[in-house]
Design an enzyme around this catalytic site. Structure first.
Site, PDB file in Angstrom:
ATOM      1  N   HIS A 121       0.816  -1.225   0.000  1.00 21.44           N
ATOM      2  CA  HIS A 121       0.000   0.000   0.000  1.00 21.44           C
ATOM      3  C   HIS A 121       0.842   1.265   0.000  1.00 21.44           C
ATOM      4  CE1 HIS A 121      -2.066  -3.283   2.256  1.00 21.44           C
ATOM      5  NE2 HIS A 121      -3.085  -2.970   1.471  1.00 21.44           N
ATOM      6  N   ASP A 150      36.969 -28.829  14.022  1.00 19.37           N
ATOM      7  CA  ASP A 150      37.152 -30.135  13.394  1.00 19.37           C
ATOM      8  C   ASP A 150      38.364 -30.168  12.468  1.00 19.37           C
ATOM      9  OD1 ASP A 150      36.908 -32.692  12.346  1.00 19.37           O
ATOM     10  OD2 ASP A 150      34.725 -32.660  12.520  1.00 19.37           O
ATOM     11  N   HIS A 165      38.586 -34.089  10.622  1.00 19.20           N
ATOM     12  CA  HIS A 165      37.982 -34.559   9.374  1.00 19.20           C
ATOM     13  C   HIS A 165      38.793 -34.183   8.140  1.00 19.20           C
ATOM     14  CE1 HIS A 165      36.743 -30.469   8.353  1.00 19.20           C
ATOM     15  NE2 HIS A 165      36.152 -30.896   7.260  1.00 19.20           N
ATOM     16  N   HIS A 223      38.766 -34.564   3.118  1.00 19.42           N
ATOM     17  CA  HIS A 223      39.337 -33.760   2.032  1.00 19.42           C
ATOM     18  C   HIS A 223      40.632 -34.345   1.473  1.00 19.42           C
ATOM     19  CE1 HIS A 223      36.328 -30.804   3.049  1.00 19.42           C
ATOM     20  NE2 HIS A 223      36.811 -30.651   4.261  1.00 19.42           N
ATOM     21  N   ASP A 271      32.010 -31.807   1.883  1.00 18.85           N
ATOM     22  CA  ASP A 271      31.416 -31.817   3.221  1.00 18.85           C
ATOM     23  C   ASP A 271      29.895 -31.932   3.242  1.00 18.85           C
ATOM     24  OD1 ASP A 271      33.517 -31.604   5.197  1.00 18.85           O
ATOM     25  OD2 ASP A 271      33.980 -29.644   4.336  1.00 18.85           O
TER      26      ASP A 271
HETATM   27  S1  FES Z   1       1.815  -0.636   3.092  1.00 18.41           S
HETATM   28 FE1  FES Z   1       0.305  -2.087   3.540  1.00 18.41          FE
HETATM   29  S2  FES Z   1       1.453  -3.836   4.073  1.00 18.41           S
HETATM   30 FE2  FES Z   1       2.945  -2.351   3.771  1.00 18.41          FE
HETATM   31 FE   LIG Z   2      35.542 -29.698   5.644  1.00 23.23          FE
END
Ligand code: FES
Ligand SMILES: [Fe+2]
Length: 454
Positions: free
Chosen positions: A103, A204, A207, A212, A360
């Site tokens: 709005h 970690d 791992h 890797h 991962d």
């Molecule tokens: S102006 Fe109406 S919901 Fe933002």
């Molecule tokens: Fe990793």
């Protein structure tokens, strides 16, 4: 679930599998962790000029972070106070005002409601706009890194980072220029609980050589020796692990900052040229950290690799999913060529198509989704590696573990997670300030070890 000692057992260093799965635990995390902690929002470098803004998240909440005309930063919930529509859909930009497209209500850079269509004609000038600002969140900045908090009673960002600033200053200030972030971020969905990647980054080192192995062998160089986790490597001589009062922690691999970068001349030269100044300002212990490679998490859900220089936020999306945002960290005063090379290398290794990070994904998602099965879920996870081989250190603040392959930082992360979940408010958390590290019972570990070396 609150106060349930079995979710996290800080004595035997284990956690219930429910922490990766249970919706009630997750809802409590949203309230008691994400609703109360300082959460990473951005870096000044992502919105450098007045009017610059980014949109991001605090857990599941959408927020607008805006650079104010006076140079400060403010953030507010990205939802209109009329019927709730999301106010801004852009990732970033520059704006003096934000207009809701339902709005047409108009919000200022600070989130105040400054105008509404047909205010005289149809609201008869009776709308109290001062009561209808978009909901603000606290914003504080540390060395250019901007954090937001939804709890008026939370300590300051500096107190929240606490003794971890001793570590962060080493790199976020460094020789003087500090670090900045390069965007835009990569964004991807991963089907895992947010704590799986957070614990992976916080502590970690284990791992790396297994998960890797292929990527490390392909890159070669300093870290290639980790591939396969061979037992002949003296891991205790290669790094350390740290954890702190508010759960922040990291592991460091010595002398390995740019090790994952294939093209690294500029970054290595930058480190070589600035390390002496870091040593002068911060001492040899922090010069050591400055040229090391860090895997780090800032509690709860922000992680980075210093050296490789990927920087991540794990935004939770329910207990079983996250949205990962990935930036690159670069030295503010590096030359443009070095910055863009660091960005390419960090992305090549740890972006969405990263040669390491793509290893991962299944680790993260399967550790979460195996718990779909209720027999499976009625079990525990172990984080006991290196328990007892850690303690308070005469130089380094917090609790220090003897090797970057250990689970010291996991223990510190889950200790604080439990403390936050158990505590009704920040007052209850602060009451533990002097006793938080009593779960790390080997108080003489470092004095004995260092005496033995002398
Ligand atoms: S102006 Fe109406 S919901 Fe933002
Ligand atoms: Fe990793």
């Amino acid at each position: 679930m609150t106060g349930d000692p079995r979710l996290v057992d800080t004595i035997e260093s284990s956690q219930s599998r429910e922490i990766f799965w249970d919706k009630d635990v997750y809802d409590l995390e949203l309230e008691r962790i994400f609703g109360r902690a300082w959460l990473f929002l951005g870096h000044e470098s992502l919105l450098p000029k007045p009017g610059d803004f980014i949109t991001t998240y605090m857990a599941e909440d959408k927020v607008i972070l805006s650079h104010q005309p006076d140079g400060s930063f403010r953030a507010f919930i990205n939802s209109c106070t009329h019927r709730g529509n999301q106010i801004c859909h852009a990732d970033s930009g520059n704006a003096k005002a934000f207009v809701c497209n339902y709005h047409g209500w108009v919000y200022g850079q600070d989130g105040s409601l400054v105008d509404v269509p047909l205010e005289s004609r149809c609201y008869h000038d009776q709308l109290d706009k001062s009561r209808l600002a978009a909901k603000p969140v606290r914003v504080e900045t540390y060395k250019g890194f901007i954090f937001g908090c939804g709890d008026a009673d939370a300590p300051s960002l500096e107190e929240y980072l606490g003794e971890f600033r001793w570590y962060l200053d080493t790199i976020w200030e460094g020789a003087g220029g500090g670090l900045e972030l390069l965007g835009p971020p990569m964004k991807s969905i991963l089907a895992c609980n947010w704590k799986v990647p957070t614990e992976n980054f916080v502590g970690d080192g284990y791992h790396v050589g297994w998960t890797h192995a292929g990527a490390l062998a392909g890159i070669g160089g300093e870290l290639a020796g980790l591939a396969g986790n061979r037992a002949d490597i003296p891991f205790e001589d290669l790094g350390l692990q740290f954890t702190t009062r508010h759960g922040h922690g990291f592991g460091v691999i010595d002398n390995a900052a740019p090790a994952i970068h294939v093209k690294r001349e500029g970054w290595a030269k930058y480190l070589a040229e600035t390390r002496a100044e870091v040593g002068r300002k911060f001492g040899p212990e922090r010069e050591r950290l400055y040229v090391g490679h860090w895997n780090c998490s800032i509690f709860p859900s922000c992680s980075f690799l210093y050296g490789t220089n990927t920087f991540k936020v794990w935004h939770p999306r329910g207990p079983h999913e996250i949205e990962v945002w990935t930036y690159t960290m670069v030295p503010r005063d590096a030359d443009p060529e070095t910055k863009s090379t660091i960005q390419r290398e960090a992305t090549r290794s740890f972006g969405t198509a990263g040669t390491l990070e793509s290893d991962d994904g299944e680790n993260m998602s399967s550790a979460t989704h195996v718990n779909r099965g209720n027999i499976t879920r009625d079990g525990r996870m172990d984080s006991s590696m290196g328990a007892g081989f850690e303690g308070p250190h005469p130089v380094y603040p917090g609790i220090v573990g003897s090797s970057f392959i250990g689970e010291t930082s996991h223990r510190g992360f889950y200790r604080f997670w439990k403390e936050m979940l158990d505590a009704p408010d920040w007052t209850a958390v602060k009451a533990n300030d002097n006793t938080w590290d009593s779960v790390f019972t080997n108080r003489e570990y470092w004095t004995d070890k260092l005496d033995a070396v002398e």
